[in-house]
Motif scaffolding. Structure first.
Motif, mmCIF file in Angstrom:
data_model
loop_
_atom_site.group_PDB
_atom_site.id
_atom_site.type_symbol
_atom_site.label_atom_id
_atom_site.label_comp_id
_atom_site.label_asym_id
_atom_site.label_seq_id
_atom_site.Cartn_x
_atom_site.Cartn_y
_atom_site.Cartn_z
ATOM 1 N N VAL A 129 0.868 -1.051 -0.092
ATOM 2 C CA VAL A 129 -0.068 0.040 -0.095
ATOM 3 C C VAL A 129 0.954 1.388 0.015
ATOM 4 O O VAL A 129 1.824 1.279 0.660
ATOM 5 N N TRP A 183 -6.579 4.448 4.638
ATOM 6 C CA TRP A 183 -6.845 3.124 4.349
ATOM 7 C C TRP A 183 -7.255 2.226 5.346
ATOM 8 O O TRP A 183 -6.720 2.105 6.450
ATOM 9 N N ILE A 239 2.780 -1.223 4.389
ATOM 10 C CA ILE A 239 2.293 0.290 4.260
ATOM 11 C C ILE A 239 3.538 1.098 4.053
ATOM 12 O O ILE A 239 4.329 1.228 4.959
ATOM 13 N N ALA A 294 -4.981 2.961 8.560
ATOM 14 C CA ALA A 294 -3.641 3.733 8.151
ATOM 15 C C ALA A 294 -3.874 5.085 7.344
ATOM 16 O O ALA A 294 -4.807 5.106 6.726
ATOM 17 N N VAL A 309 -0.377 4.331 11.782
ATOM 18 C CA VAL A 309 -0.934 3.114 11.712
ATOM 19 C C VAL A 309 -1.693 2.558 13.073
ATOM 20 O O VAL A 309 -1.078 2.778 14.061
#
Length: 276
Positions: free
Chosen positions: A124, A132, A160, A196, A235
């Motif tokens: 990602v 997200w 990520i 996130a 996150v």
């Protein structure tokens, strides 16, 4: 012959509406776009007609969400990695969010069948202001059907970019990982829920999001071991372990609902495809 399937999904803004454009190669398809929450949030379902992956199969899904769009992507059934005697089966997902975009990646569970050789990777990229919300629920074997995960291997990766990297090998021969209290503790289903952000959260917002998701968790380690934390200011992660998919998925969905409301002020009504 192994399948080599590709799907590219691109969310764009058209006035007040998020629209989805896609192209595909091989056995990956996209259902029509649905708007149960209004034009700003586009719901899509990815379909893999063969129903599972065998040795040598590769699925590659790429999702791009342009600035200001909001997409929700799910699946109508589990992703199944079947037994393999040779080459691994592979699923790769690449997600890119532009500034201010939101994407929810909420597929049904992944099942690693006994004897599988599988790779499952999710990468990602988040631009400033994008967020997200996603989960991964993985079942090792089918204990309810008398098919324990007694052989085989699943490689998992979640990245990520710049904020989080997790990768590991779930090997049926690794008793320390699967059965010890510092591993899965004998459980065969594990769930991860992630929120996130491309922009760091304030401490106040971080604590508010953690409070929201912790409010749905059980007290103590029964009936399911679960916990939520923020490893950094981009996150939030919720972990759940359980003996079967159903209770783990139910708790992950409750966490998704709580975070959706706390982060975005949106209702946490379950997606219709989950109940089909």
């Amino acid at each position: 012959m192994p399948w080599d399937a590709h799907l590219h999904l691109h969310y764009q803004r058209r006035g007040d509406t998020t629209v989805a454009h896609h192209r595909h190669h091989g056995p990956l398809r996209l259902f029509h776009s649905l708007y149960p929450e209004g034009p700003g949030i586009c719901h899509n379902v990815i379909v893999h007609p063969p129903g599972g992956l065998v040795e040598g199969d590769t699925l590659h899904v790429a999702v791009q969400a342009d600035a200001g769009t909001h997409g929700l992507v799910s699946t109508p059934g589990a992703t199944r990695f079947y037994r393999s005697d040779g080459e691994p089966a592979t699923q790769r997902v690449h997600i890119r969010l532009e500034p201010g975009a939101r994407l929810e990646w909420v597929p049904l569970e992944t099942i690693a069948y006994p004897g599988c050789q599988a790779r499952n990777a999710l990468d990602v990229q988040l631009a400033a202001g994008s967020e997200w919300l996603a989960w991964d629920v993985t079942a090792l074997g089918l204990p309810g059907s008398g098919q324990p995960f007694d052989r085989g291997c699943l490689h998992q990766r979640l990245c990520i970019e710049g904020h989080w990297l997790e990768q590991g090998r779930l090997d049926a021969a690794d008793a320390r990982l699967l059965d010890s209290p510092v591993g899965l503790g004998g459980h065969r289903c594990l769930g991860t829920l992630v929120l996130a952000s491309g922009t760091p959260w304030s401490r106040e917002r971080r604590e508010r999001l953690l409070d929201a998701v912790r409010a749905v968790l059980p007290d103590g380690l029964n009936p399911l071991p679960a916990g939520a934390t923020c490893p950094n200011d981009h996150v939030l992660v919720l972990r759940v372990l359980g003996p079967l998919v159903e209770p783990v998925m139910a708790l992950v969905q409750q966490g998704w609902s709580a975070l959706r409301q706390a982060a975005w002020g949106l209702p946490g009504q379950p997606v219709r495809i989950w109940r089909v």
